[in-house]
Design a protein around this motif. Structure first.
Motif, short mmCIF file in Angstrom:
data_model
loop_
_atom_site.label_atom_id
_atom_site.label_comp_id
_atom_site.label_asym_id
_atom_site.label_seq_id
_atom_site.Cartn_x
_atom_site.Cartn_y
_atom_site.Cartn_z
N THR A 43 -33.17 -40.19 -3.19
CA THR A 43 -32.18 -39.92 -2.13
C THR A 43 -31.48 -41.21 -1.70
OG1 THR A 43 -33.36 -37.95 -1.37
CG2 THR A 43 -31.90 -39.00 0.21
N GLN A 85 -30.39 -32.93 0.84
CA GLN A 85 -31.69 -32.33 0.55
C GLN A 85 -31.94 -31.16 1.51
OE1 GLN A 85 -34.44 -35.50 -0.02
NE2 GLN A 85 -36.19 -34.19 -0.45
N ASP A 171 -28.66 -33.01 -4.30
CA ASP A 171 -30.00 -33.52 -3.98
C ASP A 171 -30.95 -32.35 -3.75
OD1 ASP A 171 -32.18 -35.08 -3.36
OD2 ASP A 171 -31.26 -36.09 -1.65
N GLU A 172 -31.79 -32.09 -4.71
CA GLU A 172 -32.80 -31.01 -4.65
C GLU A 172 -32.22 -29.66 -4.23
OE1 GLU A 172 -36.70 -31.77 -3.34
OE2 GLU A 172 -36.48 -33.95 -3.47
MG LIG Z 1 -35.26 -37.33 -1.60
#
Ligand SMILES: [Mg+2]
Ligand SMILES: Nc1ncnc2c1ncn2[C@@H]1O[C@H](COP(=O)(O)OP(=O)(O)OP(=O)(O)O)[C@@H](O)[C@H]1O
Length: 249
Positions: A43, A85, A171-172
């Motif tokens: 991240t 995220q 991100d994810e």
């Molecule tokens: Mg992360």
């Protein structure tokens, strides 16, 4: 010329080195996965690429231009978009209203006191197109806070696509999802990559998603690149296996 070229970036937080001399090149049209154990720096690395942090050292190039000093919104204007995220949507607004925000921004019409009927039609058509592309038909007038997590995530991805990025940083995207939603999110990412010819960098923990989607995989561990290669090479990499098994043990 490569679309994204990260050259020797580092990020220090006091005495902690979260990103330690990472270099990475992403070609136009590529789908790159970024993996690594918790705390590896994924991240933080995204925050450096998208401009939320200024690197302690190193350079970031987009289309051969040095963007290291640019603010996040300036990078968005150059074609870079990201998701977070944790899903960033407006839960108390409908799906249409959520999409209207970036669509108006993309047309330079955000906060206009008055919209000509033709402009309003164009905005609504673009919103419809994004709803279709995201597989969200049927949810247009529902509050986003009431949608399933997979549909919320799809909403967020389509909000970033409204800005017509060339490079999408995810991100994810499957964080917190069950296997059914993970599968449909992976299908959406693949579709956007293929149909919209989007270049994508994807941080992901789900190995099935990664090995099904990625052209190449970059593995981070303790802030540095541990290995990089095609999915088959990464699956066979002893260094990578040791890093993951080391964490699990
Ligand atoms: Mg992360
Ligand atoms: N703003 C910050 N200030 C201080 N330390 C930070 C900050 N952001 C991240 N860190 C630290 O940097 C390291 C890398 O964190 P990062 O969030 O980038 O990891 P990650 O690979 O994304 O992990 P995860 O898989 O859990 O999301 C961690 O040790 C974290 O505690």
């Amino acid at each position: 010329m490569s679309l994204l070229e990260v050259q020797h970036v580092s990020q220090h937080f006091g005495s902690l080195v979260a990103v330690n001399d990472i270099s990475m090149v992403v070609e136009t049209g590529e789908l790159r996965a970024l993996i690594g154990p918790n705390g590896a720096g994924k991240t933080t690395f995204f925050n450096l690429i998208s401009g939320f942090f200024k690197p302690t050292a190193g350079r970031i190039m987009l289309d051969g231009h040095d963007i290291t000093g640019l603010a996040p919104h300036q990078r968005v204007a150059l074609g870079m978009a990201r998701t977070f995220q944790i899903t960033e949507i407006f839960p108390e607004l409908s799906l249409r209203e959520n999409l209207r925000i970036p669509v108006e921004l993309a047309y330079g019409l955000r906060l206009s006191p008055w919209l000509a009927p033709a402009a309003n039609t164009r905005i609504n058509e673009r919103i419809d197109e994004l709803i279709d592309m995201g597989g969200l038909a049927g949810n247009a007038n529902r509050l986003v806070g009431e949608l399933a997590l997979g549909d919320q995530r799809a909403t967020e991805i389509m909000m970033t696509l409204a800005l017509k990025p060339r490079l999408l940083l995810l991100d994810e995207p499957t964080a917190g999802m069950g296997s059914h939603e993970t599968y449909s999110t992976a299908i959406l990412i693949r579709k956007l990559h293929r149909q919209q010819k989007l270049t994508i960098v994807l941080v992901e923990h789900d190995m099935r998603v990664i090995f099904n989607l990625a052209d190449r995989i970059t593995v981070l561990a303790e802030g540095a690149v541990l290995d990089e290669g095609a999915p088959d090479d990464i699956a066979a990499s002893e260094k990578v296996q040791a890093a993951y098994l080391g964490k699990a043990a």
